[in-house]
Design an enzyme around this catalytic site. Structure first.
Site, PDB file in Angstrom:
ATOM      1  N   MET A  29     -12.130   4.355  -0.343  1.00  0.00           N
ATOM      2  CA  MET A  29     -12.719   4.640   0.741  1.00  0.00           C
ATOM      3  C   MET A  29     -13.384   6.083   0.865  1.00  0.00           C
ATOM      4  O   MET A  29     -12.890   6.978   1.273  1.00  0.00           O
ATOM      5  CB  MET A  29     -11.569   4.535   1.840  1.00  0.00           C
ATOM      6  N   SER A  38       0.726  -1.173  -0.278  1.00  0.00           N
ATOM      7  CA  SER A  38      -0.166   0.053  -0.072  1.00  0.00           C
ATOM      8  C   SER A  38       0.945   1.206  -0.055  1.00  0.00           C
ATOM      9  O   SER A  38       1.595   1.374   0.975  1.00  0.00           O
ATOM     10  CB  SER A  38      -0.766   0.041   1.292  1.00  0.00           C
ATOM     11  N   ASP A  53      -4.675   3.652  -1.633  1.00  0.00           N
ATOM     12  CA  ASP A  53      -5.744   4.067  -0.887  1.00  0.00           C
ATOM     13  C   ASP A  53      -6.348   5.432  -1.154  1.00  0.00           C
ATOM     14  O   ASP A  53      -5.569   6.288  -0.965  1.00  0.00           O
ATOM     15  CB  ASP A  53      -5.206   3.667   0.516  1.00  0.00           C
ATOM     16  N   ASP A 111      -6.537  -6.421   4.510  1.00  0.00           N
ATOM     17  CA  ASP A 111      -5.973  -5.198   4.364  1.00  0.00           C
ATOM     18  C   ASP A 111      -6.083  -4.524   5.812  1.00  0.00           C
ATOM     19  O   ASP A 111      -7.206  -4.273   6.446  1.00  0.00           O
ATOM     20  CB  ASP A 111      -6.720  -4.067   3.590  1.00  0.00           C
ATOM     21  N   HIS A 169      -1.018  -1.368  -4.264  1.00  0.00           N
ATOM     22  CA  HIS A 169      -2.365  -0.959  -3.623  1.00  0.00           C
ATOM     23  C   HIS A 169      -2.609   0.450  -3.527  1.00  0.00           C
ATOM     24  O   HIS A 169      -1.460   0.898  -2.686  1.00  0.00           O
ATOM     25  CB  HIS A 169      -2.482  -1.641  -2.256  1.00  0.00           C
ATOM     26  N   MET A 205      -9.039   7.969  -0.045  1.00  0.00           N
ATOM     27  CA  MET A 205      -9.815   8.603   0.830  1.00  0.00           C
ATOM     28  C   MET A 205     -10.475  10.112   0.837  1.00  0.00           C
ATOM     29  O   MET A 205      -9.617  10.707   0.172  1.00  0.00           O
ATOM     30  CB  MET A 205      -8.881   8.512   2.196  1.00  0.00           C
ATOM     31  N   MET A 256     -11.681  -5.819   5.376  1.00  0.00           N
ATOM     32  CA  MET A 256     -10.649  -4.878   6.535  1.00  0.00           C
ATOM     33  C   MET A 256     -10.380  -5.337   7.697  1.00  0.00           C
ATOM     34  O   MET A 256     -11.190  -5.851   8.499  1.00  0.00           O
ATOM     35  CB  MET A 256     -11.505  -3.635   6.448  1.00  0.00           C
ATOM     36  N   HIS A 304      -8.365   1.049  -3.710  1.00  0.00           N
ATOM     37  CA  HIS A 304      -9.233   0.766  -2.843  1.00  0.00           C
ATOM     38  C   HIS A 304     -10.157   2.207  -2.576  1.00  0.00           C
ATOM     39  O   HIS A 304      -9.369   3.112  -2.140  1.00  0.00           O
ATOM     40  CB  HIS A 304      -8.397   0.353  -1.454  1.00  0.00           C
TER      41      HIS A 304
HETATM   42  C1  DX5 Z   1      -6.395   1.274   5.882  1.00  0.00           C
HETATM   43  C2  DX5 Z   1      -5.876   1.248   4.286  1.00  0.00           C
HETATM   44  C3  DX5 Z   1      -4.899   0.266   4.140  1.00  0.00           C
HETATM   45  C4  DX5 Z   1      -3.333   0.745   4.955  1.00  0.00           C
HETATM   46  C5  DX5 Z   1      -2.587  -0.486   5.213  1.00  0.00           C
HETATM   47  O1  DX5 Z   1      -7.270   2.429   5.771  1.00  0.00           O
HETATM   48  O2  DX5 Z   1      -6.947   0.855   3.483  1.00  0.00           O
HETATM   49  O3  DX5 Z   1      -4.324  -0.093   2.919  1.00  0.00           O
HETATM   50  O4  DX5 Z   1      -2.634   1.448   3.964  1.00  0.00           O
HETATM   51  O5  DX5 Z   1      -1.433  -0.210   5.913  1.00  0.00           O
HETATM   52  P1  DX5 Z   1      -1.074  -0.982   7.170  1.00  0.00           P
HETATM   53  O6  DX5 Z   1      -0.478  -2.301   6.576  1.00  0.00           O
HETATM   54  O7  DX5 Z   1       0.044  -0.228   7.691  1.00  0.00           O
HETATM   55  O8  DX5 Z   1      -1.811  -1.389   8.124  1.00  0.00           O
HETATM   56 ZN    ZN Z   2      -6.418  -0.375   1.497  1.00  0.00          ZN
END
Ligand code: DX5
Ligand code: ZN
Length: 220
Positions: free
Chosen positions: A68, A8, A35, A175, A33, A37, A137, A66
């Site tokens: 969010m 990620s 993320d 994740d 990956h 947000m 998750m 991903h």
């Molecule tokens: C959390 C994200 C993850 C996160 C994982 O909200 O969706 O992908 O970056 O990071 P680690 O492996 O540090 O928990």
């Molecule tokens: Zn993620």
């Protein structure tokens, strides 16, 4: 390899993103990956389509995006055009999940559906036949570096049973809080894609940590 490692980039050094992506590829990553947000669905703001488009230019690894974000339908085309390969939406953010899945499919992308730690798995039942990936998750999404919620193991096991009842192959991705210590128990419950942020980018030698992941998975 039976298992896929998905670093990620939320934990990467954004000032050196190209180098970070090349380094994890060389180290043996299978997917990148990303993320996304929006500051509403989760209490953090990260990456939008322009950054995904830039990442697309510097790697041929599949981009596992991903989302969010609330009302993801508004942005699916933008992320598809930016070069995403997998578009994963949260069931909690999609009141018309079937429609959202159809949009992703019509854009020619793989369809992922994610569930937060407190969301019942039965939300998957009506759409199981229509998806390519389930993302469980193992932390409440929003930040990297959180601890793995132990109850997730039972949920992975139950999700794997559901997925095995369908004829098509559906990936099971986990994740949050994945480490060298817990990756094997997560795999044993039936997951086959492992997202890891801080556990990879927090190390100086990415090749070494991915190698240790594979060794823990009996894949070295
Ligand atoms: C959390 C994200 C993850 C996160 C994982 O909200 O969706 O992908 O970056 O990071 P680690 O492996 O540090 O928990
Ligand atoms: Zn993620």
């Amino acid at each position: 390899m039976k298992y896929k490692i998905a670093p990620s980039i939320l934990s990467a050094d954004f000032a050196r993103l190209k180098n970070e992506i090349e380094a994890v590829k060389e180290a043996g990553a299978d997917l990148i990956h990303i993320d996304v947000m929006d500051g509403h669905f989760v209490p953090n703001l990260t990456i939008g389509p322009p950054v995904v488009a830039s990442v697309r230019k510097v790697t041929d690894l599949p981009l596992d995006v991903h989302l969010m974000i609330e009302v993801p339908d508004r942005f699916l085309r933008a992320f598809a055009d930016a070069g995403a390969d997998i578009l994963t939406v949260h069931v909690e953010a999609c009141p018309h999940l079937h429609r959202t899945i159809e949009i992703i499919r019509s854009l020619g992308k793989s369809v992922g559906v994610a569930l937060n730690p407190a969301t019942p798995l039965h939300f998957l039942e009506p759409i199981l036949e229509e998806i390519d990936l389930v993302l469980i998750m193992s932390v409440d999404p929003g930040f990297s570096g959180q601890y793995f919620i132990p109850n997730t193991l039972k949920r992975i096991e139950a999700a794997r049973k559901m997925l095995d009842s369908v004829k098509r192959k559906i990936d099971l991705e986990v994740d949050g809080g994945i480490s060298e210590k817990n990756i094997k128990s997560v795999a044993d419950r039936g997951a086959n894609i492992f997202v890891a942020g801080s556990a990879i980018f927090g190390q100086s030698d990415y090749r070494d940590i991915i190698k240790r992941f594979r060794a823990a998975l009996d894949e070295s």
